[in-house]
Each structure stands twice: as C-alpha cells, then as structure tokens.
Design a protein around this motif. Structure first.
Motif, PDB file in Angstrom:
ATOM      1  N   GLY A  72       0.822  -1.209   0.000  1.00  0.00           N
ATOM      2  CA  GLY A  72       0.000   0.000   0.000  1.00  0.00           C
ATOM      3  C   GLY A  72       0.853   1.255   0.000  1.00  0.00           C
ATOM      4  N   GLY A  73       0.213   2.402   0.259  1.00  0.00           N
ATOM      5  CA  GLY A  73       0.906   3.676   0.397  1.00  0.00           C
ATOM      6  C   GLY A  73       1.638   4.120  -0.854  1.00  0.00           C
ATOM      7  N   GLN A  74       2.712   4.892  -0.655  1.00  0.00           N
ATOM      8  CA  GLN A  74       3.459   5.435  -1.784  1.00  0.00           C
ATOM      9  C   GLN A  74       4.131   4.329  -2.602  1.00  0.00           C
ATOM     10  OE1 GLN A  74       4.775   9.843  -1.236  1.00  0.00           O
ATOM     11  NE2 GLN A  74       5.760   8.701   0.397  1.00  0.00           N
ATOM     12  N   ALA A  75       4.466   3.203  -1.963  1.00  0.00           N
ATOM     13  CA  ALA A  75       5.039   2.078  -2.702  1.00  0.00           C
ATOM     14  C   ALA A  75       4.038   1.551  -3.718  1.00  0.00           C
ATOM     15  CB  ALA A  75       5.468   0.975  -1.736  1.00  0.00           C
ATOM     16  N   ALA A  76       2.774   1.434  -3.315  1.00  0.00           N
ATOM     17  CA  ALA A  76       1.738   0.975  -4.248  1.00  0.00           C
ATOM     18  C   ALA A  76       1.551   1.978  -5.380  1.00  0.00           C
ATOM     19  CB  ALA A  76       0.422   0.764  -3.510  1.00  0.00           C
ATOM     20  N   ALA A  77       1.546   3.274  -5.043  1.00  0.00           N
ATOM     21  CA  ALA A  77       1.399   4.302  -6.075  1.00  0.00           C
ATOM     22  C   ALA A  77       2.517   4.189  -7.104  1.00  0.00           C
ATOM     23  CB  ALA A  77       1.407   5.690  -5.435  1.00  0.00           C
ATOM     24  N   ARG A  78       3.735   3.952  -6.630  1.00  0.00           N
ATOM     25  CA  ARG A  78       4.868   3.842  -7.548  1.00  0.00           C
ATOM     26  C   ARG A  78       4.718   2.615  -8.442  1.00  0.00           C
ATOM     27  NH1 ARG A  78       8.093   4.020  -3.987  1.00  0.00           N
ATOM     28  NH2 ARG A  78       8.187   6.257  -3.777  1.00  0.00           N
ATOM     29  N   LEU A 139      -5.989   7.193  -0.425  1.00  0.00           N
ATOM     30  CA  LEU A 139      -6.495   7.404   0.933  1.00  0.00           C
ATOM     31  C   LEU A 139      -5.424   7.064   1.965  1.00  0.00           C
ATOM     32  CD1 LEU A 139      -8.853   8.165   2.761  1.00  0.00           C
ATOM     33  CD2 LEU A 139      -9.610   5.778   2.656  1.00  0.00           C
ATOM     34  N   ASP A 140      -4.700   5.987   1.721  1.00  0.00           N
ATOM     35  CA  ASP A 140      -3.605   5.593   2.606  1.00  0.00           C
ATOM     36  C   ASP A 140      -2.549   6.689   2.663  1.00  0.00           C
ATOM     37  OD1 ASP A 140      -1.898   4.136   4.195  1.00  0.00           O
ATOM     38  OD2 ASP A 140      -1.335   2.689   2.654  1.00  0.00           O
ATOM     39  N   ILE A 141      -2.218   7.260   1.502  1.00  0.00           N
ATOM     40  CA  ILE A 141      -1.215   8.330   1.435  1.00  0.00           C
ATOM     41  C   ILE A 141      -1.726   9.589   2.128  1.00  0.00           C
ATOM     42  CG2 ILE A 141      -0.004   9.878  -0.158  1.00  0.00           C
ATOM     43  CD1 ILE A 141       0.078   7.456  -2.113  1.00  0.00           C
ATOM     44  N   ASN A 144      -1.480   8.928   5.936  1.00  0.00           N
ATOM     45  CA  ASN A 144      -0.175   8.703   6.551  1.00  0.00           C
ATOM     46  C   ASN A 144       0.940   9.633   6.079  1.00  0.00           C
ATOM     47  OD1 ASN A 144      -0.535   6.116   8.241  1.00  0.00           O
ATOM     48  ND2 ASN A 144      -1.458   5.553   6.287  1.00  0.00           N
ATOM     49  N   ASP A 145       0.782  10.227   4.890  1.00  0.00           N
ATOM     50  CA  ASP A 145       1.859  11.054   4.339  1.00  0.00           C
ATOM     51  C   ASP A 145       1.465  12.506   4.145  1.00  0.00           C
ATOM     52  OD1 ASP A 145       3.820   8.831   3.857  1.00  0.00           O
ATOM     53  OD2 ASP A 145       2.187   8.123   2.592  1.00  0.00           O
ATOM     54  N   GLY A 146       0.180  12.823   4.255  1.00  0.00           N
ATOM     55  CA  GLY A 146      -0.231  14.213   4.230  1.00  0.00           C
ATOM     56  C   GLY A 146      -0.762  14.724   2.901  1.00  0.00           C
ATOM     57  N   LEU A 147      -1.197  15.977   2.941  1.00  0.00           N
ATOM     58  CA  LEU A 147      -1.881  16.612   1.814  1.00  0.00           C
ATOM     59  C   LEU A 147      -1.000  16.695   0.566  1.00  0.00           C
ATOM     60  CD1 LEU A 147      -4.375  18.166   0.740  1.00  0.00           C
ATOM     61  CD2 LEU A 147      -3.316  20.258   1.639  1.00  0.00           C
ATOM     62  N   HIS A 148       0.213  17.196   0.702  1.00  0.00           N
ATOM     63  CA  HIS A 148       1.070  17.376  -0.472  1.00  0.00           C
ATOM     64  C   HIS A 148       1.316  16.040  -1.182  1.00  0.00           C
ATOM     65  CE1 HIS A 148       3.034  21.545   0.406  1.00  0.00           C
ATOM     66  NE2 HIS A 148       1.757  21.517   0.755  1.00  0.00           N
ATOM     67  N   ALA A 149       1.574  14.992  -0.404  1.00  0.00           N
ATOM     68  CA  ALA A 149       1.832  13.686  -0.995  1.00  0.00           C
ATOM     69  C   ALA A 149       0.606  13.174  -1.744  1.00  0.00           C
ATOM     70  CB  ALA A 149       2.238  12.692   0.094  1.00  0.00           C
ATOM     71  N   ALA A 150      -0.586  13.418  -1.192  1.00  0.00           N
ATOM     72  CA  ALA A 150      -1.816  12.978  -1.848  1.00  0.00           C
ATOM     73  C   ALA A 150      -2.058  13.736  -3.144  1.00  0.00           C
ATOM     74  CB  ALA A 150      -3.000  13.151  -0.905  1.00  0.00           C
ATOM     75  N   VAL A 151      -1.800  15.049  -3.150  1.00  0.00           N
ATOM     76  CA  VAL A 151      -2.003  15.845  -4.371  1.00  0.00           C
ATOM     77  C   VAL A 151      -1.045  15.388  -5.465  1.00  0.00           C
ATOM     78  CG1 VAL A 151      -1.994  18.143  -5.397  1.00  0.00           C
ATOM     79  CG2 VAL A 151      -2.826  17.841  -3.061  1.00  0.00           C
TER      80      VAL A 151
END
Length: 316
Positions: A72-78, A139-141, A144-151
């Motif tokens: 999940g998270g940024q790893a999944a996004a990548r 949603l996970d990002i 756990n990682d905040g607004l900038h990371a989600a945008v």
C-alpha cells in the motif's frame, strides 16, 4: 501495471534448486544484490536505476515474498506507475480483511505493516503480487503522508488517465466516508490539476497556494508558448501573473550520453530562455532543494518569488 519483476530481472531465491549454484556464487561476489531476504537482482542494473525505480524494484520484491499482505501507500502508487512526493524508507503493507499483523519485531527488514480494515474490493493482483487499488492507495497516502503527498499522486493519476476526474474521485469516496484521511483526500482533489508534469512542480504549486501571496493573481500550470509559424512550441512548468515563468529543474534533466549531447542540450535551453526574456517574461529557474523549508523561515523558492514579484511591481 508494469511487470517490474520482469523489467528488472528479479530472482526469487525460494524458487531455485540446488543446481542453480551460480546464482549463489553471484551473491557472494556481489554481481547480485538482495532487495529482500528472498529476492535478488543484478547489482549493475540496480546501480544504474534512478532512486524512484530502485524503490519500485524494492516494492515489487516485497510483494513477491509476502504471503498474504498487500502493498500500500506510496510504494503501491509507484508500482501503479504514479509519481510520489518522497521515497519511503520501508514498504507499507496491509493484511486483507480485519487481520492483525504480527509484532513489529517479526516484520521483515524494510517492511512496515499498517493496521486497518482492507476489503477484497480494495485489492488488485498483478503479476503475482497484491497492491491496494487506486482509491485506497491515495487514501492511505492522505492518511499517513499528508496533503502534499496525496495531491502529487492525484495529479499524476489525472495526467495519465482521463477517466480519473474530480467527479470520479469524489464518487468513489462516497463509500469510504468513515475512513480516516477522507477530509485530506477531498482537499487534495480540489487542489489537483490534470496537467502537472512532475512531483516537484506540484509541490511548488502547493507552496505558492499555501503562502497566499497577495501579489499573485493567477497561477497557470503547463503553459504553451508557440515558436512563430513553425508549429513548434515550448511548455513551461507554470506561469505566475502571466509574466513570471517558473521552471523546476530536476537533476535528470541534463543526463546525456556524451559531452557533445550535454552541450547541445544546454544551448537549446539557453535559446529557449532567450525567447522568453526577449518577449518580456521573467524566468525563475528553481532546483528542488530550494523548495525545502528552513526552520522558522520561508523556503528559498518563496523568497525568490517575492523578490521577482516586487521587482515586477516597482518596474510597472
């Protein structure tokens, strides 16, 4: 989703037989390196990869070796092929359903398990690994990682896939109203654009938005400038007040095979900037490190923008 394992030649040691002794010999002499305890790849290939691709290889390797977990998270996004704000130190994983992970002392090195319900509809399987779906990933990002990371991730998704519109994202969120991170996700949707070219460009735009400088009346991302009647054109990262061009220079921009190619690239960049200045535009060229905030002070990027806007105002 790209088959990152095939792309980088990842080898799962648990699938080898004793006759594959040469693989173990290459581990000893350093030709192969470990991404996880069970997955290895060519050390030469790994060293040639930019940091974000190394992270993708690592995330895929984790996905190859966890039995039931979902990346999940940024790893999944990548792994989805999306740009991310940062490169994580550890690959975030979830267990499906309401399963609770074991004690952190039993987690594999480079893996962190997150707690939370993950339904079957939030899981996708590709090339033998499991990752969270797009909405759950963002949603996970956001959580756990905040607004900038989600945008950053939403900008990247909107640029790649026309179907990922604000309306689509808001509609998908309706079923997740009680999840933590939904308000941040919604704010990220409103701040996103469909044509951001990089994570650093998104980051710079958000910094300007949050600074709320009274001198700024407009910010237009990815503005196109035609080059006369030739049909050719330049695209700049964004344009402030229709007068100030901002370009975010990544380190990879001038990577070339030969000195001659580098010189050609630099000359072309010089010609590009000359065209802008000859037409009365101010060009502000920013390195990513200038976006980093200093404790108790504005980041250098904001300071430079303020100075340029002040100069523009006094010259008018």
């Amino acid at each position: 989703m790209k088959n990152w394992g095939k792309e980088y030649g990842l080898i799962n040691l648990t699938h080898l037989s004793y006759s594959d002794r040469h693989i173990h010999d290459q581990l000893v002499d350093g030709s192969l390196i470990r991404l996880t305890a069970e997955v290895v790849m060519s050390g030469a290939t790994y060293r040639r990869l930019p940091p974000w691709e190394r992270a993708a290889a690592k995330a895929f390797a984790v996905g190859m070796t966890v039995d039931k977990a979902v990346v999940g998270g940024q790893a999944a996004a990548r792994l989805w092929g999306l740009q991310t704000l940062t490169i994580e130190n550890a690959v975030a994983c979830y267990l499906p359903g309401k399963k609770v992970p074991k004690s952190p002392r039993q987690w594999p090195e480079g893996v962190v398990y997150r707690y939370g319900y993950l339904s079957a509809r939030d899981i996708r399987e590709f090339h033998g690994i499991r990752v969270t779906g797009l909405i759950s990933t963002v949603l996970d990002i956001a959580r756990n990682d905040g607004l900038h990371a989600a945008v950053v991730v939403i900008d990247s998704a909107r640029r790649q896939w026309e179907s990922v519109t604000p309306e689509y994202l808001h509609r998908e969120l309706e079923a997740l109203q009680r999840r933590r991170g939904v308000p941040v996700f919604r704010e990220a949707i409103e701040l996103s654009v469909p044509n951001s070219d990089s994570a650093q460009e998104t980051r710079a735009r958000l910094i300007l938005h949050e600074a709320n400088l009274p001198e700024i009346t407009s910010i237009r991302p990815q503005v196109r400038f035609n080059r006369g009647k030739s049909g050719r054109y330049y695209v700049v990262d964004f344009l402030i007040n229709d007068r100030v061009i901002v370009e975010i220079d990544g380190r990879s921009k001038y990577k070339t095979d030969t000195p001659d190619q580098l010189e050609t690239a630099l000359l072309a960049e010089r010609d590009r900037e000359k065209l802008f200045t000859n037409h009365g535009y101010t060009v502000l060229r920013i390195e990513p490190k200038q976006l980093d905030a200093v404790a108790g002070a504005e980041c250098e990027f904001l300071q430079l923008v303020r100075a340029v806007l002040h100069k523009e105002a006094t010259a008018a």
